[in-house]
Scaffold this motif. Sequence first.
Motif, mmCIF file in Angstrom:
data_model
loop_
_atom_site.group_PDB
_atom_site.id
_atom_site.type_symbol
_atom_site.label_atom_id
_atom_site.label_comp_id
_atom_site.label_asym_id
_atom_site.label_seq_id
_atom_site.Cartn_x
_atom_site.Cartn_y
_atom_site.Cartn_z
ATOM 1 N N TYR A 1 0.842 -1.179 0.000
ATOM 2 C CA TYR A 1 0.000 0.000 0.000
ATOM 3 C C TYR A 1 0.882 1.235 0.000
ATOM 4 O O TYR A 1 2.036 1.194 0.393
ATOM 5 C CB TYR A 1 -0.997 0.015 1.157
ATOM 6 C CG TYR A 1 -0.399 0.129 2.531
ATOM 7 C CD1 TYR A 1 -0.288 1.363 3.164
ATOM 8 C CD2 TYR A 1 0.034 -1.003 3.207
ATOM 9 C CE1 TYR A 1 0.259 1.451 4.438
ATOM 10 C CE2 TYR A 1 0.573 -0.914 4.469
ATOM 11 C CZ TYR A 1 0.683 0.318 5.087
ATOM 12 O OH TYR A 1 1.221 0.414 6.339
ATOM 13 N N ALA A 2 0.317 2.336 -0.490
ATOM 14 C CA ALA A 2 1.077 3.581 -0.562
ATOM 15 C C ALA A 2 0.185 4.733 -0.124
ATOM 16 O O ALA A 2 -1.012 4.727 -0.360
ATOM 17 C CB ALA A 2 1.563 3.818 -1.986
ATOM 18 N N GLY A 3 0.799 5.680 0.525
ATOM 19 C CA GLY A 3 0.089 6.910 0.888
ATOM 20 C C GLY A 3 -0.854 6.760 2.052
ATOM 21 O O GLY A 3 -0.513 7.051 3.176
ATOM 22 N N ALA B 67 7.423 2.402 -6.049
ATOM 23 C CA ALA B 67 6.252 2.907 -5.333
ATOM 24 C C ALA B 67 4.983 2.514 -6.086
ATOM 25 O O ALA B 67 4.939 2.533 -7.308
ATOM 26 C CB ALA B 67 6.342 4.418 -5.202
ATOM 27 N N ILE B 68 3.957 2.108 -5.349
ATOM 28 C CA ILE B 68 2.707 1.695 -5.968
ATOM 29 C C ILE B 68 1.620 2.681 -5.594
ATOM 30 O O ILE B 68 1.759 3.475 -4.676
ATOM 31 C CB ILE B 68 2.290 0.276 -5.524
ATOM 32 C CG1 ILE B 68 2.014 0.247 -4.016
ATOM 33 C CG2 ILE B 68 3.331 -0.743 -5.900
ATOM 34 C CD1 ILE B 68 1.266 -0.968 -3.575
ATOM 35 N N GLU B 69 0.519 2.603 -6.299
ATOM 36 C CA GLU B 69 -0.662 3.404 -6.008
ATOM 37 C C GLU B 69 -1.690 2.490 -5.368
ATOM 38 O O GLU B 69 -1.851 1.353 -5.763
ATOM 39 C CB GLU B 69 -1.239 3.999 -7.302
ATOM 40 C CG GLU B 69 -0.289 4.924 -8.029
ATOM 41 C CD GLU B 69 -0.089 6.233 -7.283
ATOM 42 O OE1 GLU B 69 -1.036 6.718 -6.633
ATOM 43 O OE2 GLU B 69 1.034 6.768 -7.342
ATOM 44 N N GLY B 70 -2.384 2.962 -4.363
ATOM 45 C CA GLY B 70 -3.479 2.204 -3.793
ATOM 46 C C GLY B 70 -3.055 1.089 -2.866
ATOM 47 O O GLY B 70 -2.092 1.210 -2.135
ATOM 48 N N TYR C 200 8.366 -15.965 8.149
ATOM 49 C CA TYR C 200 9.249 -14.807 8.128
ATOM 50 C C TYR C 200 8.675 -13.763 7.173
ATOM 51 O O TYR C 200 8.260 -14.083 6.063
ATOM 52 C CB TYR C 200 10.653 -15.229 7.672
ATOM 53 C CG TYR C 200 11.239 -16.287 8.580
ATOM 54 C CD1 TYR C 200 12.015 -15.933 9.672
ATOM 55 C CD2 TYR C 200 10.985 -17.642 8.369
ATOM 56 C CE1 TYR C 200 12.534 -16.894 10.531
ATOM 57 C CE2 TYR C 200 11.500 -18.610 9.218
ATOM 58 C CZ TYR C 200 12.271 -18.228 10.287
ATOM 59 O OH TYR C 200 12.774 -19.176 11.133
ATOM 60 N N PHE C 201 8.660 -12.524 7.634
ATOM 61 C CA PHE C 201 8.164 -11.418 6.825
ATOM 62 C C PHE C 201 9.209 -10.320 6.786
ATOM 63 O O PHE C 201 9.915 -10.078 7.773
ATOM 64 C CB PHE C 201 6.855 -10.855 7.400
ATOM 65 C CG PHE C 201 5.695 -11.810 7.285
ATOM 66 C CD1 PHE C 201 4.850 -11.760 6.192
ATOM 67 C CD2 PHE C 201 5.457 -12.755 8.266
ATOM 68 C CE1 PHE C 201 3.787 -12.648 6.082
ATOM 69 C CE2 PHE C 201 4.399 -13.641 8.173
ATOM 70 C CZ PHE C 201 3.555 -13.590 7.077
ATOM 71 N N MET C 202 9.312 -9.654 5.617
ATOM 72 C CA MET C 202 10.184 -8.499 5.474
ATOM 73 C C MET C 202 9.300 -7.307 5.114
ATOM 74 O O MET C 202 8.585 -7.340 4.112
ATOM 75 C CB MET C 202 11.224 -8.715 4.366
ATOM 76 C CG MET C 202 12.069 -7.470 4.102
ATOM 77 S SD MET C 202 13.399 -7.689 2.871
ATOM 78 C CE MET C 202 12.511 -8.161 1.411
ATOM 79 N N PHE C 203 9.316 -6.288 5.950
ATOM 80 C CA PHE C 203 8.589 -5.056 5.694
ATOM 81 C C PHE C 203 9.575 -4.060 5.099
ATOM 82 O O PHE C 203 10.688 -3.904 5.611
ATOM 83 C CB PHE C 203 8.014 -4.478 6.991
ATOM 84 C CG PHE C 203 7.014 -5.379 7.655
ATOM 85 C CD1 PHE C 203 5.659 -5.213 7.415
ATOM 86 C CD2 PHE C 203 7.417 -6.392 8.512
ATOM 87 C CE1 PHE C 203 4.735 -6.040 8.023
ATOM 88 C CE2 PHE C 203 6.504 -7.221 9.113
ATOM 89 C CZ PHE C 203 5.154 -7.053 8.872
ATOM 90 N N THR C 204 9.193 -3.395 4.021
ATOM 91 C CA THR C 204 10.080 -2.408 3.405
ATOM 92 C C THR C 204 9.369 -1.065 3.315
ATOM 93 O O THR C 204 8.148 -0.987 3.243
ATOM 94 C CB THR C 204 10.512 -2.847 1.990
ATOM 95 O OG1 THR C 204 9.361 -2.977 1.165
ATOM 96 C CG2 THR C 204 11.274 -4.158 2.031
ATOM 97 N N SER C 205 10.170 -0.014 3.348
ATOM 98 C CA SER C 205 9.646 1.341 3.171
ATOM 99 C C SER C 205 10.788 2.214 2.689
ATOM 100 O O SER C 205 11.945 1.793 2.662
ATOM 101 C CB SER C 205 9.092 1.886 4.497
ATOM 102 O OG SER C 205 10.149 2.120 5.409
ATOM 103 N N ASP C 206 10.460 3.439 2.313
ATOM 104 C CA ASP C 206 11.506 4.386 1.954
ATOM 105 C C ASP C 206 12.340 4.658 3.196
ATOM 106 O O ASP C 206 11.812 4.728 4.309
ATOM 107 C CB ASP C 206 10.903 5.697 1.440
ATOM 108 C CG ASP C 206 10.151 5.501 0.131
ATOM 109 O OD1 ASP C 206 10.525 4.591 -0.634
ATOM 110 O OD2 ASP C 206 9.194 6.254 -0.120
#
Length: 186
Positions: free
Chosen positions: A99-101, A120-123, A144-150
Amino acid sequence: CNEAVVSTAHLSITYHPAPDALECDVSKVGQPPCHDEFLSLHYTSKNWYGEAPTETCSSCSEPTPAPTPEPTPAPTPAPPPAPSPAPVPTAVWIPVLQYAGEPYTPTPDAVGVVSNNTEAIEGFAKLSDEDINALDDGDEEYDYFMFTSDKQGSPDLGKLFARVPNKAFNDTAGAMGWGDNAELCA
């Protein structure tokens, strides 16, 4: 990124031999305990010594001189080279939620199309909870999960890893169904 083969080779540790011991310069050190000069300076010359004499001084042992080294033996042939290390396992991360934004509304259902594109994705897009819990990572006890962000600045790497109980993902439950059982590493 989600289909990238990730190497863990940078996590291998090379242990180098310990450096040789350094010589200790004791030339600026005064008399050690139990020598007459030391006892006079710190004890016997004091006004209180006659009324509270000290016990007999027990000297620290004098350093033992290093033994004379044995002659160096003739060189021996070099040992055969060590076997090559085993290959380092790699992991392929499968995107399950994007998700983005704006925040999204949690749901057990699949929504949209989850993309392997890491741009980056929309929605909002998500696999169903059932599909997420059906993913096989080869570990029967944990997922196992990997969370990513800027990246948000230094030392942020833009990644957070979670080790959680196997097949416990529940998007509508608090903490994604993991409760206090999630182990996190940034």
